[in-house]
Write a protein that holds these residues in place. Structure first.
Motif, PDB file in Angstrom:
ATOM      1  N   ALA A 100     -14.973 -15.810  12.727  1.00 21.53           N
ATOM      2  CA  ALA A 100     -14.112 -15.871  10.842  1.00 21.53           C
ATOM      3  C   ALA A 100     -14.471 -14.876  10.943  1.00 21.53           C
ATOM      4  CB  ALA A 100     -15.230 -16.537   9.593  1.00 21.53           C
ATOM      5  N   SER A 101     -15.124 -13.411  10.904  1.00 22.36           N
ATOM      6  CA  SER A 101     -14.396 -12.090  10.585  1.00 22.36           C
ATOM      7  C   SER A 101     -12.847 -11.729  11.884  1.00 22.36           C
ATOM      8  CB  SER A 101     -15.959 -11.280  11.527  1.00 22.36           C
ATOM      9  OG  SER A 101     -15.634 -10.166  11.547  1.00 22.36           O
ATOM     10  N   SER A 102     -13.203 -12.137  12.745  1.00 23.45           N
ATOM     11  CA  SER A 102     -12.405 -11.481  14.395  1.00 23.45           C
ATOM     12  C   SER A 102     -11.002 -11.893  13.745  1.00 23.45           C
ATOM     13  CB  SER A 102     -12.662 -11.150  15.455  1.00 23.45           C
ATOM     14  OG  SER A 102     -13.009 -12.257  15.725  1.00 23.45           O
ATOM     15  N   ILE A 103     -10.846 -13.230  13.296  1.00 19.98           N
ATOM     16  CA  ILE A 103      -9.510 -13.752  12.587  1.00 19.98           C
ATOM     17  C   ILE A 103      -9.302 -13.337  11.894  1.00 19.98           C
ATOM     18  CG2 ILE A 103      -8.516 -16.277  12.171  1.00 19.98           C
ATOM     19  CD1 ILE A 103     -10.632 -17.833  13.548  1.00 19.98           C
ATOM     20  N   LEU A 104      -9.741 -12.698  10.759  1.00 17.68           N
ATOM     21  CA  LEU A 104      -9.923 -12.588   9.481  1.00 17.68           C
ATOM     22  C   LEU A 104      -8.899 -10.866   9.665  1.00 17.68           C
ATOM     23  CD1 LEU A 104     -11.906 -13.567   7.199  1.00 17.68           C
ATOM     24  CD2 LEU A 104      -9.584 -15.048   7.403  1.00 17.68           C
ATOM     25  N   THR A 105      -9.676 -10.566  10.613  1.00 18.83           N
ATOM     26  CA  THR A 105      -9.181  -9.275  10.566  1.00 18.83           C
ATOM     27  C   THR A 105      -7.375  -9.284  11.555  1.00 18.83           C
ATOM     28  OG1 THR A 105     -11.874  -8.201  11.269  1.00 18.83           O
ATOM     29  CG2 THR A 105      -9.428  -6.755  12.156  1.00 18.83           C
ATOM     30  N   ALA A 106      -7.682  -9.508  12.395  1.00 16.76           N
ATOM     31  CA  ALA A 106      -6.639 -10.016  13.554  1.00 16.76           C
ATOM     32  C   ALA A 106      -5.848 -10.422  11.974  1.00 16.76           C
ATOM     33  CB  ALA A 106      -6.682 -10.927  14.552  1.00 16.76           C
ATOM     34  N   LEU A 107      -5.722 -10.973  11.747  1.00 15.14           N
ATOM     35  CA  LEU A 107      -4.503 -11.619  10.449  1.00 15.14           C
ATOM     36  C   LEU A 107      -3.798 -10.084   9.568  1.00 15.14           C
ATOM     37  CD1 LEU A 107      -5.574 -15.085   9.118  1.00 15.14           C
ATOM     38  CD2 LEU A 107      -4.015 -14.481  10.583  1.00 15.14           C
ATOM     39  N   ASN A 108      -4.840  -9.002   9.678  1.00 11.09           N
ATOM     40  CA  ASN A 108      -4.825  -8.543   8.509  1.00 11.09           C
ATOM     41  C   ASN A 108      -3.803  -7.763   8.769  1.00 11.09           C
ATOM     42  OD1 ASN A 108      -4.786  -7.124   5.856  1.00 11.09           O
ATOM     43  ND2 ASN A 108      -6.841  -7.251   6.168  1.00 11.09           N
ATOM     44  N   PHE A 109      -4.347  -7.114  10.585  1.00  9.46           N
ATOM     45  CA  PHE A 109      -3.500  -6.636  11.180  1.00  9.46           C
ATOM     46  C   PHE A 109      -2.070  -6.556  11.407  1.00  9.46           C
ATOM     47  CE2 PHE A 109      -7.244  -4.607  14.203  1.00  9.46           C
ATOM     48  CZ  PHE A 109      -8.213  -3.550  12.675  1.00  9.46           C
ATOM     49  N   LEU A 110      -1.810  -7.749  12.096  1.00 10.05           N
ATOM     50  CA  LEU A 110      -0.995  -8.595  12.382  1.00 10.05           C
ATOM     51  C   LEU A 110      -0.193  -8.094  11.273  1.00 10.05           C
ATOM     52  CD1 LEU A 110      -2.058 -11.814  14.316  1.00 10.05           C
ATOM     53  CD2 LEU A 110      -0.272  -9.757  15.056  1.00 10.05           C
ATOM     54  N   VAL A 111      -0.485  -9.166   9.965  1.00  7.81           N
ATOM     55  CA  VAL A 111       0.506  -8.381   8.768  1.00  7.81           C
ATOM     56  C   VAL A 111       1.240  -6.919   8.597  1.00  7.81           C
ATOM     57  CG1 VAL A 111       0.994  -8.926   5.953  1.00  7.81           C
ATOM     58  CG2 VAL A 111      -0.092 -10.880   8.280  1.00  7.81           C
ATOM     59  N   THR A 112      -0.250  -6.103   8.750  1.00  2.53           N
ATOM     60  CA  THR A 112       0.042  -4.867   8.529  1.00  2.53           C
ATOM     61  C   THR A 112       1.031  -4.546   9.163  1.00  2.53           C
ATOM     62  OG1 THR A 112      -1.998  -4.811   8.272  1.00  2.53           O
ATOM     63  CG2 THR A 112      -1.667  -2.616   7.942  1.00  2.53           C
ATOM     64  N   ILE A 113       1.169  -4.510  10.619  1.00  2.00           N
ATOM     65  CA  ILE A 113       1.632  -4.051  11.706  1.00  2.00           C
ATOM     66  C   ILE A 113       3.295  -4.264  11.386  1.00  2.00           C
ATOM     67  CG2 ILE A 113       2.132  -3.698  14.098  1.00  2.00           C
ATOM     68  CD1 ILE A 113      -0.689  -4.082  14.849  1.00  2.00           C
ATOM     69  N   ILE A 114       3.811  -5.264  10.946  1.00  2.00           N
ATOM     70  CA  ILE A 114       4.737  -6.607  10.588  1.00  2.00           C
ATOM     71  C   ILE A 114       5.803  -6.156   9.415  1.00  2.00           C
ATOM     72  CG2 ILE A 114       6.026  -8.637  10.627  1.00  2.00           C
ATOM     73  CD1 ILE A 114       3.884  -9.465  12.664  1.00  2.00           C
ATOM     74  N   THR A 115       5.016  -5.978   8.724  1.00  2.00           N
ATOM     75  CA  THR A 115       5.153  -5.760   7.455  1.00  2.00           C
ATOM     76  C   THR A 115       5.173  -4.469   6.777  1.00  2.00           C
ATOM     77  OG1 THR A 115       3.640  -6.212   5.550  1.00  2.00           O
ATOM     78  CG2 THR A 115       5.151  -8.037   6.849  1.00  2.00           C
ATOM     79  N   MET A 116       3.759  -3.462   7.092  1.00  2.49           N
ATOM     80  CA  MET A 116       3.971  -1.941   6.490  1.00  2.49           C
ATOM     81  C   MET A 116       4.169  -0.424   7.446  1.00  2.49           C
ATOM     82  SD  MET A 116       0.689  -3.013   4.655  1.00  2.49           S
ATOM     83  CE  MET A 116       0.476  -1.694   3.837  1.00  2.49           C
ATOM     84  N   ARG A 117       5.264  -1.083   8.128  1.00  2.00           N
ATOM     85  CA  ARG A 117       5.441   0.378   8.931  1.00  2.00           C
ATOM     86  C   ARG A 117       6.433   1.758   8.379  1.00  2.00           C
ATOM     87  NH1 ARG A 117       8.799  -2.260  13.453  1.00  2.00           N
ATOM     88  NH2 ARG A 117       8.215  -3.876  11.883  1.00  2.00           N
ATOM     89  N   ALA A 118       6.281   2.387   8.307  1.00  2.00           N
ATOM     90  CA  ALA A 118       7.110   3.909   8.060  1.00  2.00           C
ATOM     91  C   ALA A 118       8.261   3.852   8.381  1.00  2.00           C
ATOM     92  CB  ALA A 118       6.190   4.786   7.672  1.00  2.00           C
ATOM     93  N   PRO A 119       9.441   3.990   7.116  1.00  3.89           N
ATOM     94  CA  PRO A 119      10.993   3.649   7.760  1.00  3.89           C
ATOM     95  C   PRO A 119      10.871   4.543   9.287  1.00  3.89           C
ATOM     96  CG  PRO A 119      10.348   5.388   5.837  1.00  3.89           C
ATOM     97  CD  PRO A 119       9.609   4.248   5.682  1.00  3.89           C
ATOM     98  N   GLY A 120      11.628   3.744   9.971  1.00  4.39           N
ATOM     99  CA  GLY A 120      11.612   4.670  11.708  1.00  4.39           C
ATOM    100  C   GLY A 120      10.862   4.694  12.891  1.00  4.39           C
ATOM    101  N   MET A 121       9.734   3.255  11.786  1.00  2.60           N
ATOM    102  CA  MET A 121       8.252   3.255  12.960  1.00  2.60           C
ATOM    103  C   MET A 121       9.284   1.798  13.379  1.00  2.60           C
ATOM    104  SD  MET A 121       6.032   4.342  14.481  1.00  2.60           S
ATOM    105  CE  MET A 121       4.909   5.104  13.729  1.00  2.60           C
TER     106      MET A 121
END
Ligand code: HEM
Ligand SMILES: [Cu+2]
Lengths: 647, 214
Positions: free
Chosen positions: A265-286
């Motif tokens: 469960a710990s690793s699934i939740l972290t992975a979800l968090n990574f995916l959403v962070t990487i998809i939605t929170m990249r700096a402009p131009g990244m």
């Protein structure tokens, strides 16, 4: 377009009933923390226990006090949840659920100013990164010490001071700790610290979920260790815990079944968090094609985690059902299919070996590019090969069942896909070599570990290819040859990448420099003794020495004595590392923002980074590895129109 | 007043939160999170379907005795209550419409519709669970009666647990809906449990088709 990350401030909070949230002053018993966690865990245990007892009483089952089920429900399920509740992991959500005004995440809980701040539910990705990394290293130490114990037993043929059960328990807990509470989560720890910085984000997408993910991990580790206290001893069916054996062994086995659920469960939740962070929170131009390869690696790994981990959860549920509810999932007498366990288990656990190496590939790409002062060779191909491994990784699981009696027709297809995986892996190795080619190589400690990694990992990959071909595997399966393979890819592979990463980001995390001389000493000791320890295992394995057995034929005595002595030297090298880390963290020289002259974003802010990483969102203008390319920049910090800002 | 409470009392506008992150995707983060979670959940169902497949198809001696395995599933003399489960299917499919209606209502600013839709969905979900409990009680076999029973209870039970989770999410949303939360601009708190509920519904159709009809 900008927006606030989910810190609880957005959405509907402002539209509820008015009135500010004012926390009542609370005494030590009611305040979130370890005191509340302790009594909550105890209370939840009692509740869990009496739910079981009550139901059995109602149903008229005998005995009413069935301690196996009470252990499962009370101690292994309810008590950990109570612990998390008491610690305060759910406080915000409980307010939210009850529709009361919630405390907007004002980040007063962010950061760590005292060491105690690392022992509470903290929502800062940098604190969580450190919590994760340190915790996993504790489990590495404990798991490593267990290996020392059974290596002493294995120094000579015959049984000296361990009985078979204890030996099996030690071997199983050793592997389980190192796989589920070290190798998988340590990368989540490093990723937690670095990924938001690398993509120019202030934090992860779901900071509270992030905190919960971390706190699930120590629960899993403690559960694995606590199994030694269970009647009948620790779980002893290996880290693979094949059924039906594992559903028939003493209750210690359930500590494995449930511990894996918490770690998973710990690793699934972290992975979800990574995916959403990487998809939605990249700096402009990244754009995706400008992301550092570490981010790419964690992106693909997270996809693997999200899609594969539920399978191990399922497999452990079935084993628990077979034990507790007397179902017949894996019981042939009742019409069940025993091999089903192995299929379902390996459908997770083969992808899991990539979960434990892909983030390491990412680290090595960063390190090799920076210390060769050259752009990474074939950047796009590096990213694509990660995806290739991701896809192929799901199609090879049955190479662990070649000798298990599975359907014959499945062997050759699985052999072909297994050998195919060597292609994207080879692409990566050659790309690292080509990156170094004619580079200005700086042999710092992280770079030494990267070079060591490439050489030992190749040996591990080669033994993998042998094992992947059916005829060889029939001979070598379940022998020390497999043990050698595992340790070349895990120790010589993953663990060396972890060391490279820890040394590489140590100045960023602590603001201080480690001792370079001790670092190099650590590398050479590790590198030499690791090969001395694990290389001879190939040989005894091919000669037929079985794995996971406490006793062995006299002819292997000399080699095993040699291996045991080397393994102690290997263990000792870890203390060089530990000493270096602790002393340098306490009073190493100040490191400065960018000691490696690296281009990626985490190095463009102070060490350690400011509380919200960036004062203004940076703008990305080029690739991350343009070392030695005149005029090239990765990112512009601050106002992009203002000149004179360094990239 | 403690510094902590003071910061909170001043509301959002002044709190020293992080600088806003750049939004690099049109997808709402929590919606994306829920979709990925659903992908993970679908894989969990996948592992249960795998177990089902092993027991029913792969296992050489899957069903006790007969060679025409497909003809006698479940093994004699047991039967699965296809009709009752069919009624349950209708209940769950209806609830997908009611939750959709709830979300559409709040989008148009109709709070009554939101509340009614949520209550109706919760009632239907509870009816489903109740029917399933009764079905279990009268099904005529137990978890100990063989592998066919294991996979039957495994898949339907896993699904039941998901209904329970979905119901909890809907109840949380309902509590908030009745306490005045949500508006046409801010309705993620209902939309996201709604997505999960649709998933639970679709999953049931797959489970029903596999376990009862095939
Ligand atoms: C070229 C790539 C690889 C190939 C072809 C390969 C192939 C294999 C095969 C066929 C086995 C089964 C041996 C047996 O039990 O008979 C095996 C075992 C194993 N491999 Fe690999 N492998 C590769 C890379 C890796 C990597 C990168 C890792 C981890 C980072 C890894 C971790 C393991 C582990 C942990 C086992 C042992 C499982 C057990 O305990 O039974 N392998 N490998
Ligand atoms: Cu494998």
């Amino acid at each position: 377009m900008t927006t606030v990350a989910d810190h609880g401030t957005g959405h509907d909070t402002g539209h509820g009933p008015p009135g500010p949230y004012a926390p009542r002053p609370r005494g030590i018993l009611m305040r979130p923390g370890f005191v509340r966690a302790t009594w909550c865990a105890a209370a939840f245990f009692v509740v869990g226990m009496y739910i079981v007892v009550g139901l059995r009483w109602l149903a008229g089952w005998d005995p009413i006090y069935d301690w196996t089920i009470i252990t499962l429900v009370g101690a292994l399920t309810a008590a950990p949840i109570g612990f998390l509740l008491g610690l305060g992991a759910f406080d915000y959500w409980l307010y939210w659920i009850s529709g009361r005004p919630t405390l907007p995440e004002d980040h007063s809980g962010h950061g760590a100013t005292r060491w105690q701040d690392y022992f509470r539910v903290n929502t800062d990705h940098k604190v969580i990164g450190v919590q994760y990394t340190v915790t996993t290293f504790v489990f590495l130490l404990v798991g490593g010490l267990m290996a020392m114990i059974f290596r002493v037993e294995l120094a000579e043929p015959g049984l000296q001071f361990l009985d078979g059960e204890t030996f099996n328990g030690l071997v199983s807990v050793h592997a389980t700790l190192l796989i589920f509470t070290f190798m998988v989560p340590v990368f989540a720890g490093l990723g937690n610290y670095v990924i938001p910085l690398m993509i120019g984000a202030p934090d992860m997408a779901f900071p509270r979920l992030n905190a919960l993910s971390y706190w699930l991990l120590p629960i899993a580790g403690v559960m694995f260790l606590a199994s030694f206290l269970a009647p009948g001893g620790a779980f002893a069916a290996g880290w693979t815990a094949y059924a039906p054996l594992s559903s028939e062994l003493p209750v210690g086995s359930m500590f494995f079944n449930m511990g894996v659920q918490f770690a998973g469960a710990s690793s699934i939740l972290t992975a979800l968090n990574f995916l959403v962070t990487i998809i939605t929170m990249r700096a402009p131009g990244m754009t995706f094609w400008r992301m550092p390869l570490l981010v790419w690696a964690n992106f693909t790994t997270s996809l693997l985690v999200v899609l594969a981990t539920p399978f191990i959860a399922g497999s452990q549920f079935f084993v628990l059902f077979d034990r507790v509810m007397h179902t017949d999932f894996f019981v042939p007498e009742g019409g069940g299919y025993a091999l089903g366990y192995q299929h379902i288990f390996w459908f997770y656990s083969h992808p899991a070996v990539y979960i434990m190496i892909l983030p390491g590939f990412g680290i090595i790409s960063e390190v090799i590019s920076v210390f060769s002062r050259k752009p990474i060779f074939g950047y796009r191909l590096m990213a694509i090969s990660l995806i290739g491994i991701l896809v192929l990784g799901f199609s090879v699981w049955a190479h662990h069942l070649f000798v298990a009696g599975m359907a014959d027709w499945l062997r050759v297809p699985m052999m072909i896909t297994t050998l195919l995986i060597a292609v994207p892996t080879g692409v990566k190795v050659f790309s690292w070599l080509a990156t170094m080619w004619e580079g200005r190589i700086h042999l710092t400690t992280p770079m030494l570990f990267a070079l060591g990694f490439v050489s030992t990992f190749v040996i591990g990959g080669l033994s993998g290819i042998y094992l992947g071909s059916v005829p060889v595997d029939i001979h070598a399966s379940d022998t020390y040859f497999v043990v050698a393979h595992i340790h070349y890819v895990f120790f010589g592979g993953s663990l060396l990448t972890v060391f490279a990463g820890v040394y590489y980001w140590f100045p960023k995390m602590t603001g201080r420099m480690y001792d370079e001389r001790l670092g190099k000493l650590h590398f050479w000791l590790t590198f030499v003794t690791l090969n001395l320890t694990f290389f001879p295992m190939h040989w005894v394995g091919l000669r037929g020495m079985p794995r996971r057995v406490a006793d062995y034929a006299a002819e292997f005595g000399a080699v095993n004595m040699f291996v045991t002595i080397s393994s102690f030297a290997l263990g000792a090298s870890f203390f060089v590392f530990l000493y270096n880390m602790i002393v340098s963290w306490a009073r190493g020289p100040a490191a400065g923002a960018n000691p490696w002259r690296a281009m990626t974003l985490e190095w463009q802010v102070s060490s350690p980074p400011p509380i919200f990483n960036f004062d203004e969102v940076p703008t990305v203008v080029g690739g991350p590895y343009e070392y030695g390319v005149p005029g090239a920049r990765h990112a512009v910090l601050g106002d992009p129109l203002r000149e004179g800002v360094h990239a | 007043m403690t510094a902590h409470a003071e910061a909170a009392a001043h509301g959002h506008a002044e709190h020293h939160g992080p600088p806003p992150a750049n939004r690099s995707s049109r997808m709402e983060p929590s919606t994306l999170g829920m979709l990925l979670f659903i992908a993970s959940e679908a894989m969990l169902f996948g592992s249960f379907f795998a177990a089902y497949f092993f027991v029913r198809v792969v296992n050489p001696d899957a069903t006790i005795v007969t060679p025409e395995r497909w003809a006698t599933w479940p093994p004699e003399p047991y039967e699965f209550p296809v009709f009752v489960a069919g009624v349950n299917t209708a209940i769950l499919v209806t609830s997908s419409f009611t939750i959709h209606w709830a979300v559409q209502s709040i989008r148009r600013g109709n709070r009554r519709g939101l509340q009614a839709g949520l209550v109706a969905t919760i009632a239907l979900g509870l009816a489903f669970l109740l029917t399933q409990a009764i079905e279990y009680a009268h099904v005529g076999f137990n978890t100990t009666d063989g592998a066919f029973a294991s996979v039957f209870f495994g898949l339907t039970g896993l699904h039941g647990a998901h209904v329970a989770v979905g119901l909890s999410l809907l109840i949380f949303a309902a509590v908030r809906a009745f306490r005045g939360h949500y508006s046409p601009e801010h309705y993620h708190g209902v939309e996201i449990p709604g997505i999960y509920w649709h998933f639970v519904d679709v999953m049931w159709i797959v489970v029903y088709a596999t376990v009862y009809l095939l």
